[in-house]
Scaffold this motif. Sequence first.
Motif, short mmCIF file in Angstrom:
data_model
loop_
_atom_site.label_atom_id
_atom_site.label_comp_id
_atom_site.label_asym_id
_atom_site.label_seq_id
_atom_site.Cartn_x
_atom_site.Cartn_y
_atom_site.Cartn_z
N GLY A 157 25.33 31.45 11.55
CA GLY A 157 25.62 32.11 10.29
C GLY A 157 25.89 33.59 10.43
N ALA A 158 27.03 34.05 9.91
CA ALA A 158 27.40 35.46 9.95
C ALA A 158 27.27 36.09 8.58
CB ALA A 158 28.83 35.62 10.48
N GLY A 159 26.15 35.78 7.92
CA GLY A 159 25.82 36.46 6.67
C GLY A 159 24.97 37.68 6.95
N PRO A 160 24.36 38.27 5.93
CA PRO A 160 23.57 39.48 6.14
C PRO A 160 22.45 39.31 7.15
CG PRO A 160 24.00 39.12 3.81
CD PRO A 160 24.48 37.90 4.51
N VAL A 161 21.70 38.23 7.06
CA VAL A 161 20.56 38.04 7.96
C VAL A 161 21.02 37.60 9.35
CG1 VAL A 161 18.41 36.76 8.32
CG2 VAL A 161 19.00 37.58 6.04
N GLY A 162 22.04 36.77 9.44
CA GLY A 162 22.55 36.34 10.74
C GLY A 162 23.09 37.50 11.56
N SER A 173 30.81 29.18 10.29
CA SER A 173 31.77 28.14 9.90
C SER A 173 32.92 28.72 9.08
CB SER A 173 31.07 27.04 9.11
OG SER A 173 30.49 27.57 7.93
N GLY A 174 32.69 29.80 8.36
CA GLY A 174 33.72 30.40 7.53
C GLY A 174 34.71 31.24 8.32
N ALA A 175 35.66 31.80 7.59
CA ALA A 175 36.74 32.56 8.24
C ALA A 175 36.42 34.04 8.37
CB ALA A 175 38.04 32.38 7.45
N GLU A 176 35.32 34.50 7.79
CA GLU A 176 34.99 35.92 7.85
C GLU A 176 33.49 36.11 7.72
OE1 GLU A 176 36.17 38.33 4.56
OE2 GLU A 176 35.81 36.75 3.08
N ALA A 177 33.05 37.32 8.03
CA ALA A 177 31.65 37.66 7.83
C ALA A 177 31.32 37.62 6.35
CB ALA A 177 31.37 39.04 8.40
N GLY A 178 30.14 37.11 6.02
CA GLY A 178 29.74 37.06 4.63
C GLY A 178 30.56 36.11 3.79
N SER A 179 30.96 34.99 4.36
CA SER A 179 31.79 34.03 3.61
C SER A 179 31.12 33.57 2.33
CB SER A 179 32.12 32.83 4.49
OG SER A 179 32.94 33.19 5.57
N ALA A 180 29.80 33.33 2.39
CA ALA A 180 29.08 32.90 1.19
C ALA A 180 29.00 34.03 0.17
CB ALA A 180 27.69 32.41 1.57
N VAL A 181 28.72 35.24 0.64
CA VAL A 181 28.66 36.39 -0.27
C VAL A 181 29.99 36.57 -0.97
CG1 VAL A 181 28.25 38.88 -0.43
CG2 VAL A 181 26.90 37.50 1.16
N TYR A 212 29.93 46.76 4.79
CA TYR A 212 28.82 46.57 5.72
C TYR A 212 29.00 45.35 6.61
CZ TYR A 212 24.08 45.39 7.33
OH TYR A 212 23.00 45.03 8.09
N LEU A 213 29.20 44.17 6.03
CA LEU A 213 29.20 42.94 6.83
C LEU A 213 30.43 42.85 7.72
CD1 LEU A 213 27.84 40.39 4.20
CD2 LEU A 213 26.59 41.60 5.99
N ARG A 214 31.61 43.14 7.19
CA ARG A 214 32.80 43.08 8.04
C ARG A 214 32.76 44.14 9.14
NH1 ARG A 214 38.34 42.33 4.83
NH2 ARG A 214 39.03 42.24 6.99
N PRO A 215 32.40 45.39 8.85
CA PRO A 215 32.27 46.36 9.95
C PRO A 215 31.22 45.96 10.98
CG PRO A 215 32.41 47.50 7.86
CD PRO A 215 32.28 46.05 7.53
N LEU A 216 30.13 45.35 10.53
CA LEU A 216 29.09 44.93 11.47
C LEU A 216 29.60 43.82 12.37
CD1 LEU A 216 26.25 45.01 12.57
CD2 LEU A 216 25.49 43.65 10.60
N ALA A 217 30.31 42.86 11.81
CA ALA A 217 30.89 41.80 12.64
C ALA A 217 31.88 42.37 13.64
CB ALA A 217 31.57 40.75 11.76
N ALA A 218 32.68 43.36 13.20
CA ALA A 218 33.64 44.00 14.11
C ALA A 218 32.91 44.73 15.23
CB ALA A 218 34.53 44.97 13.32
N ARG A 253 31.89 34.43 16.41
CA ARG A 253 32.99 33.46 16.40
C ARG A 253 33.09 32.80 15.04
NH1 ARG A 253 32.05 29.64 21.54
NH2 ARG A 253 33.33 28.35 20.16
N PHE A 254 34.26 32.91 14.42
CA PHE A 254 34.48 32.29 13.11
C PHE A 254 35.10 30.91 13.28
CE2 PHE A 254 34.70 36.94 12.39
CZ PHE A 254 33.60 37.05 11.56
#
Length: 444
Positions: free
Chosen positions: A10-15, A34-42, A89-95, A102-103
Amino acid sequence: MDENPVVVVGAGPVGLAAAAEVLERGLQPLVLESGAEAGSAVREWSHVRLFSQWSELIDPAAARLLERQGWQAPDAATYPSGADWVERYLRPLAAALGERVRFGSRVVGVARRGRDRVVDAGRESEPLTVHVETALGEERITASAVIDASGTWGSPNPLGGDGLPAVGERAARERISYQVPDVSDAQVRARFAGKRIAVAGSGHSALTALVAFAGLAEEAPGTEVVWVLRRGRSGDVFGGGEADQLPERGALGLRAKQAVDAGRVRTVMGFRTAAVEADGDGRLVLTSFEGDESEPVDEVVVLTGFRPDLSWLSEIRLGLDPVLQAPTALAPLIDPNLHSCGTVYPHGAKELAHPEPGVSVVGMKSYGRAPTFLAMTGYEQVRSVAAAIAGDTESAERVELVLPETGVCGGAGLFDEPETEQSGGCCAAPQQTAELAAPGAAER
């Protein structure tokens, strides 16, 4: 096994916070999303404004990683929307984590290499294997540890009052939604404007929807809002108000109460839905287990919380409470049937441990079916878990978190009891406890 990555699901806030914490410990994280970007659920509730300030939404290790790359933190005292949280926050952190994230990688199973959950022999000497589905096919990844931060967004609770979908709920799915609608969107607005809408649920997501629909009712003639509550009495359903140490959370409850008091929202209490069926005019009628029927409605918005998806952990030995589906050591601390004020001892790796070494469930999913969670709780969890994985027992056992109080008494498990049966001492919090109250829709 130390050469294998720590897999974070999971690439959400906690992941993403878990990955930053693991990386800071000198270990290599691999985040599978599983989603295409960080924070997909958010992103799916991006229109909702959080009631936590930026200062409560950024993990310390993640901030240190970002700042080394020139990132500028948002104003700590402002309140972002879900979209802000993702973009700033989430997209810059994933970058910043780069190829460690991996998305399009859906985890479908975790196991001990060559061992199902029944086999004892040689189990502790074998690494974990993570089974992944991608657009290119199936893959098996060997991991030194697994941190499940997949959340609960994909598993909303149903409308049915017994925990299962009401009879006819699936058949009526085109008229039933399970998330806070964005009434500023023209298409969504057209769906609800001028309609009679039933909102089911009593958490902060439900309050958010009530406020939005009450505003729509003022602007669009014919819009009616019916609030369907399972609770037999109101209790403190509107939250702590001015006593809430998160001011925006308290203000949300006050706005919802004003909408009810002004008559823009009608309330039906003690109604547990057993069935949904269409009447002669094509509207939906809800029937309770006692045989009571609701007035016909055009749309139903179900905001009754979420539950964990444990299906892909079926070969892992989990120690779960039979009621909450939370880790057995954590469950008594967060059970709303036991804690009428939502009091909970600070906790970390010890309380999150399972019989299967190297496996941790963190974030909203760690709370199972308990309804209260804050992002900062998840950040403290992963700080402790990362320390434990790195062998720093002293840091793993140290609690570095103080949570804001709501000023609310009356846990979910008490709302059907007579007023006189509620203990007058419900708010006597044990030493070093903190109160939690968060929306069921997302960590915020």
